[in-house]
Write an enzyme that holds these catalytic residues in place. Structure first.
Site, PDB file in Angstrom:
ATOM      1  N   PRO A  13       0.810  -1.209   0.000  1.00 45.73           N
ATOM      2  CA  PRO A  13       0.000   0.000   0.000  1.00 45.73           C
ATOM      3  C   PRO A  13       0.842   1.257   0.000  1.00 45.73           C
ATOM      4  O   PRO A  13       1.743   1.431   0.827  1.00 45.73           O
ATOM      5  CB  PRO A  13      -0.818  -0.101   1.268  1.00 45.73           C
ATOM      6  CG  PRO A  13      -0.284  -1.209   2.056  1.00 45.73           C
ATOM      7  CD  PRO A  13       0.662  -1.963   1.233  1.00 45.73           C
ATOM      8  N   GLU A  14       0.540   2.117  -0.901  1.00 44.04           N
ATOM      9  CA  GLU A  14       1.121   3.463  -0.910  1.00 44.04           C
ATOM     10  C   GLU A  14       0.015   4.414  -0.456  1.00 44.04           C
ATOM     11  O   GLU A  14      -1.039   3.964  -0.006  1.00 44.04           O
ATOM     12  CB  GLU A  14       1.624   3.810  -2.313  1.00 44.04           C
ATOM     13  CG  GLU A  14       2.676   2.828  -2.800  1.00 44.04           C
ATOM     14  CD  GLU A  14       3.243   3.195  -4.170  1.00 44.04           C
ATOM     15  OE1 GLU A  14       3.332   4.385  -4.475  1.00 44.04           O
ATOM     16  OE2 GLU A  14       3.599   2.265  -4.920  1.00 44.04           O
ATOM     17  N   ARG A  61       4.013 -10.683   5.262  1.00 41.66           N
ATOM     18  CA  ARG A  61       5.458 -10.442   5.294  1.00 41.66           C
ATOM     19  C   ARG A  61       5.932  -9.786   6.587  1.00 41.66           C
ATOM     20  O   ARG A  61       7.126  -9.699   6.839  1.00 41.66           O
ATOM     21  CB  ARG A  61       5.864  -9.603   4.080  1.00 41.66           C
ATOM     22  CG  ARG A  61       5.675 -10.379   2.787  1.00 41.66           C
ATOM     23  CD  ARG A  61       6.023  -9.550   1.592  1.00 41.66           C
ATOM     24  NE  ARG A  61       7.450  -9.302   1.498  1.00 41.66           N
ATOM     25  CZ  ARG A  61       7.991  -8.537   0.555  1.00 41.66           C
ATOM     26  NH1 ARG A  61       7.237  -7.942  -0.333  1.00 41.66           N
ATOM     27  NH2 ARG A  61       9.288  -8.367   0.518  1.00 41.66           N
ATOM     28  N   ARG A 106      21.085  17.518  -5.387  1.00 46.45           N
ATOM     29  CA  ARG A 106      20.870  16.075  -5.269  1.00 46.45           C
ATOM     30  C   ARG A 106      21.202  15.416  -6.599  1.00 46.45           C
ATOM     31  O   ARG A 106      20.527  15.627  -7.604  1.00 46.45           O
ATOM     32  CB  ARG A 106      19.448  15.763  -4.812  1.00 46.45           C
ATOM     33  CG  ARG A 106      19.261  16.217  -3.362  1.00 46.45           C
ATOM     34  CD  ARG A 106      18.165  15.514  -2.653  1.00 46.45           C
ATOM     35  NE  ARG A 106      18.405  14.099  -2.446  1.00 46.45           N
ATOM     36  CZ  ARG A 106      17.683  13.362  -1.613  1.00 46.45           C
ATOM     37  NH1 ARG A 106      16.722  13.911  -0.903  1.00 46.45           N
ATOM     38  NH2 ARG A 106      17.923  12.086  -1.484  1.00 46.45           N
TER      39      ARG A 106
END
Length: 271
Positions: free
Chosen positions: A2-3, A110, A152
DNA sequence: CGCCAGGCCTGCACGC
DNA sequence: TGCGTGCAGGCCTGGC
């Protein structure tokens, strides 16, 4: 797993069942999640009334008054509503039993998920304090994205998946948002100009909004808390489509590895 | 059998 | 010496 869209769909599905409901008890069948479930948790939540269910990034926050029950679904976690007395199945590690007879059940094969307790302001909890702005917050926009990508050297996709930059974006939606913005996932973050940052911020919001509207994406383990599967996976433009034709231009979608995660993009539409 | 899967924390090595 | 950065590893099970 799930995001943000899946966690938000879960949150919305839970609200009608749990808000203003009193917790009778909590049952921990397996303490060994990514971090140990506190032994004191049942004692802490028993008798509390859930005033609200919030979300910060991919964390769900059950406001129990003086403290907060904090849940994270990890990769394979699913949270949904069952009736009192429904026998637990394998990997059903945690139940929140309400006075109403409703049970909020966590299944997580998991065991990368988390069940924690936070005293006081949950946003000051160590795991939540450093999370970047919510995508739907005014603080998240092209200016912010431009600012945090300066210096970055990492690829833009890796930066998007850094929860300290923006909350809630995982592998699926990083891939999808970059497609919609026409940005190559390998692009060095610092080379993104202000205009592209504006566009990308907009597309991130748009992509997440559409996914929430569709009830999230149902892959493998994920089903909404109402038991209804989300449908956004049918709208994937690139995720898990390596070798298939781009829906926009027909060019085969490329699959590569970035930071030990799968990346998918259209080499023609994303430059 | 080996590899892959939606997350995210920690620890280490590196360059400035 | 310290920081930011960027990798790799670890946590687990299940499916192909």
């Amino acid at each position: 797993m799930p995001e943000l869209p899946e966690v938000e769909t879960t949150r919305r599905g839970l609200v009608p069942f749990v808000v203003n409901q009193r917790i009778a008890t909590a049952i921990v069948r397996n303490h060994s999640l990514r971090l140990p479930v506190p032994r004191s948790l049942p004692r802490l939540v028993a008798g509390a009334t859930i005033a609200a269910v919030g979300r910060r990034g991919k964390y769900l926050l059950f406001d129990c008054g003086p403290g907060t029950l904090i849940l994270h679904l990890g990769m394979s976690g699913r949270l949904w509503i069952v009736d009192h007395g429904t026998p637990p199945e394998p990997h059903d590690h945690f139940d929140l039993v309400l006075d109403s007879g409703t049970v909020v059940r966590l299944r997580d094969p998991r065991r990368f998920g988390l069940v924690l307790w936070g005293n006081g302001d949950p946003l000051r909890h160590t795991l939540l304090a450093g999370i970047g702005p919510e995508p739907f917050d005014a603080a998240f926009n092209g200016d912010w994205l431009y600012r945090v990508t300066r210096n970055r050297t990492a690829a833009i996709k890796l930066v998007l998946m850094d929860g300290h930059v923006v909350a809630g974006i995982g592998n699926i939606y990083a891939n999808e948002a970059l497609f919609h913005a026409g940005v190559n996932p390998r692009q060095a973050a610092q080379r993104m100009g202000p205009g592209r940052c504006d566009l990308l911020a907009d597309k991130i919001r748009e992509t997440l909004e559409l996914a929430i509207g569709a009830g999230g994406s149902s892959l493998r383990d994920y089903v909404g808390s109402d038991g209804v599967a989300g449908s956004f996976q049918s709208q994937f433009m690139v995720y898990d489509r390596a070798g298939e034709p781009c829906h926009r231009c027909g060019t085969p979608i490329k699959g590569i590895r970035q930071g030990q995660r799968s990346t998918f993009y259209c080499p023609r539409c994303q430059r």
